[in-house]
Motif scaffolding. Structure first.
Motif, mmCIF file in Angstrom:
data_model
loop_
_atom_site.group_PDB
_atom_site.id
_atom_site.type_symbol
_atom_site.label_atom_id
_atom_site.label_comp_id
_atom_site.label_asym_id
_atom_site.label_seq_id
_atom_site.Cartn_x
_atom_site.Cartn_y
_atom_site.Cartn_z
ATOM 1 N N GLU A 70 37.228 8.434 80.732
ATOM 2 C CA GLU A 70 38.521 8.018 80.811
ATOM 3 C C GLU A 70 39.587 9.146 81.603
ATOM 4 O O GLU A 70 39.228 10.119 81.344
ATOM 5 C CB GLU A 70 39.303 7.524 79.631
ATOM 6 N N ASP A 71 40.827 8.915 81.860
ATOM 7 C CA ASP A 71 41.809 9.683 82.668
ATOM 8 C C ASP A 71 41.972 10.891 81.568
ATOM 9 O O ASP A 71 42.490 10.716 80.573
ATOM 10 C CB ASP A 71 42.979 8.915 83.256
ATOM 11 N N GLU A 72 42.086 11.973 82.199
ATOM 12 C CA GLU A 72 42.640 13.152 81.260
ATOM 13 C C GLU A 72 43.581 13.177 80.832
ATOM 14 O O GLU A 72 43.940 13.513 79.725
ATOM 15 C CB GLU A 72 41.975 14.392 82.163
ATOM 16 N N LEU A 73 44.759 12.731 81.740
ATOM 17 C CA LEU A 73 46.161 12.815 81.095
ATOM 18 C C LEU A 73 46.194 12.013 80.050
ATOM 19 O O LEU A 73 46.831 12.138 78.833
ATOM 20 C CB LEU A 73 47.121 12.368 82.122
ATOM 21 N N ASP A 74 45.657 10.601 80.043
ATOM 22 C CA ASP A 74 45.459 9.492 78.988
ATOM 23 C C ASP A 74 44.962 10.218 77.587
ATOM 24 O O ASP A 74 45.248 10.057 76.590
ATOM 25 C CB ASP A 74 45.123 8.310 79.279
ATOM 26 N N LEU A 75 43.767 10.783 77.785
ATOM 27 C CA LEU A 75 42.990 11.324 76.704
ATOM 28 C C LEU A 75 43.679 12.347 76.007
ATOM 29 O O LEU A 75 43.885 12.431 74.761
ATOM 30 C CB LEU A 75 41.489 12.041 77.148
ATOM 31 N N GLU A 76 44.271 13.406 76.811
ATOM 32 C CA GLU A 76 45.061 14.436 76.120
ATOM 33 C C GLU A 76 46.251 13.993 75.485
ATOM 34 O O GLU A 76 46.697 14.586 74.490
ATOM 35 C CB GLU A 76 45.413 15.488 77.349
ATOM 36 N N SER A 77 46.893 12.949 76.072
ATOM 37 C CA SER A 77 48.076 12.317 75.297
ATOM 38 C C SER A 77 47.539 11.640 74.006
ATOM 39 O O SER A 77 48.519 11.823 73.033
ATOM 40 C CB SER A 77 48.863 11.572 76.326
ATOM 41 N N SER A 78 46.616 11.086 74.111
ATOM 42 C CA SER A 78 46.008 10.430 72.869
ATOM 43 C C SER A 78 45.827 11.379 71.719
ATOM 44 O O SER A 78 46.135 11.166 70.734
ATOM 45 C CB SER A 78 44.880 9.458 73.259
ATOM 46 N N LEU A 79 45.201 12.560 72.283
ATOM 47 C CA LEU A 79 45.010 13.422 71.264
ATOM 48 C C LEU A 79 46.222 14.266 70.682
ATOM 49 O O LEU A 79 45.991 14.065 69.460
ATOM 50 C CB LEU A 79 44.012 14.668 71.958
ATOM 51 N N ILE A 80 47.111 14.390 71.477
ATOM 52 C CA ILE A 80 48.478 14.989 70.745
ATOM 53 C C ILE A 80 49.026 13.918 69.990
ATOM 54 O O ILE A 80 49.548 14.337 69.059
ATOM 55 C CB ILE A 80 49.362 15.234 72.064
ATOM 56 N N ARG A 81 49.259 12.675 70.241
ATOM 57 C CA ARG A 81 49.628 11.518 69.471
ATOM 58 C C ARG A 81 48.805 11.528 68.144
ATOM 59 O O ARG A 81 49.520 11.400 67.035
ATOM 60 C CB ARG A 81 49.573 10.186 69.957
ATOM 61 N N LEU A 82 47.641 11.546 68.192
ATOM 62 C CA LEU A 82 46.657 11.705 66.847
ATOM 63 C C LEU A 82 47.061 12.641 66.154
ATOM 64 O O LEU A 82 47.253 12.782 64.985
ATOM 65 C CB LEU A 82 45.341 11.278 67.294
ATOM 66 N N LEU A 83 47.320 13.876 66.640
ATOM 67 C CA LEU A 83 47.478 15.090 65.899
ATOM 68 C C LEU A 83 48.888 15.114 65.280
ATOM 69 O O LEU A 83 48.900 15.566 64.163
ATOM 70 C CB LEU A 83 47.344 16.158 66.891
ATOM 71 N N ASN A 84 49.730 14.544 66.091
ATOM 72 C CA ASN A 84 51.064 14.097 65.356
ATOM 73 C C ASN A 84 50.888 13.307 64.072
ATOM 74 O O ASN A 84 51.522 13.679 63.181
ATOM 75 C CB ASN A 84 51.997 13.675 66.325
#
Length: 206
Positions: A70-84
């Motif tokens: 999947e798109d890297e920006l989407d994946l990184e943003s999902s990771l940040i949201r999950l970490l929050n």
């Protein structure tokens, strides 16, 4: 879900060994410790395992997205949201939160999203433009525009896709011009936002 802090030894827990004997899959994700900073210090986790079904499901979905390319920006943003979510629910996070970004920095990020709509922009690129951490960027951008940067870009792309499809462009052409890796990725985003595929939308407006 098991959380191991930086510099701690990673070993398979008894319950993981039992699950592995039953052919269960144990997936690991190594997180840059800088992504876990909060305010003036690092958060602390007082347990090793946490029972959190929604967070577990989110992490599992992230693993699937990584495997599917999947798109890297989407994946990184999902990771940040999950970490929050992880920090909010399960960690002691010392220090005060950083103040929101200045409007000029946020406008520069937004302009970059508009001008490079077909590019595979990374969250690191946007954070560099804003001059802040990735977590701080996502939080400030959401406060200013109502959605995080990756969702903002998705909405921009889909608005462009609707116009192109209504003008008679094919789904494949539209996906390629807007920077999607293929038309199935465009269809997934289209269905998530509008409840129908891009092809289905095209048939309703022509």
């Amino acid at each position: 879900m098991t959380v191991i802090e930086p510099h701690e030894v990673v070993s398979c827990l008894d319950q993981d060994k039992a699950a592995a004997d039953g052919q269960a899959l144990v997936q690991l994700m190594f997180i840059d410790a800088d992504l876990m900073s909060a305010g003036t210090g690092r958060p602390r986790f007082h347990e090793v395992t946490y029972s959190d079904r929604s967070l577990f499901n989110g992490i599992a979905a992230l693993h699937r997205g990584l495997a599917d390319g999947e798109d890297e920006l989407d994946l990184e943003s999902s990771l940040i949201r999950l970490l929050n979510v992880l920090l909010t629910r399960h960690a002691d996070a010392p220090g005060a939160a950083s103040p929101a970004l200045r409007p000029r920095a946020l406008r520069q990020v937004r302009e970059m999203l508009h001008s490079q709509l077909d590019s595979n922009i990374k969250l690191d690129d946007l954070a560099t433009v804003a001059g802040c951490s990735k977590r701080h960027l996502i939080r400030s951008f959401r406060q200013a525009y109502g959605v995080p940067p990756h969702h903002y870009r998705t909405l921009l792309r889909l608005a462009g896709a609707k116009s192109m499809l209504a003008a008679g462009r094919s789904v494949a052409e539209t996906a390629a011009e807007l920077g999607y890796c293929d038309q199935s990725q465009l269809n997934r985003h289209f269905r998530r936002e509008f409840g129908m595929s891009a092809g289905g939308y095209a048939r309703t407006v022509r």
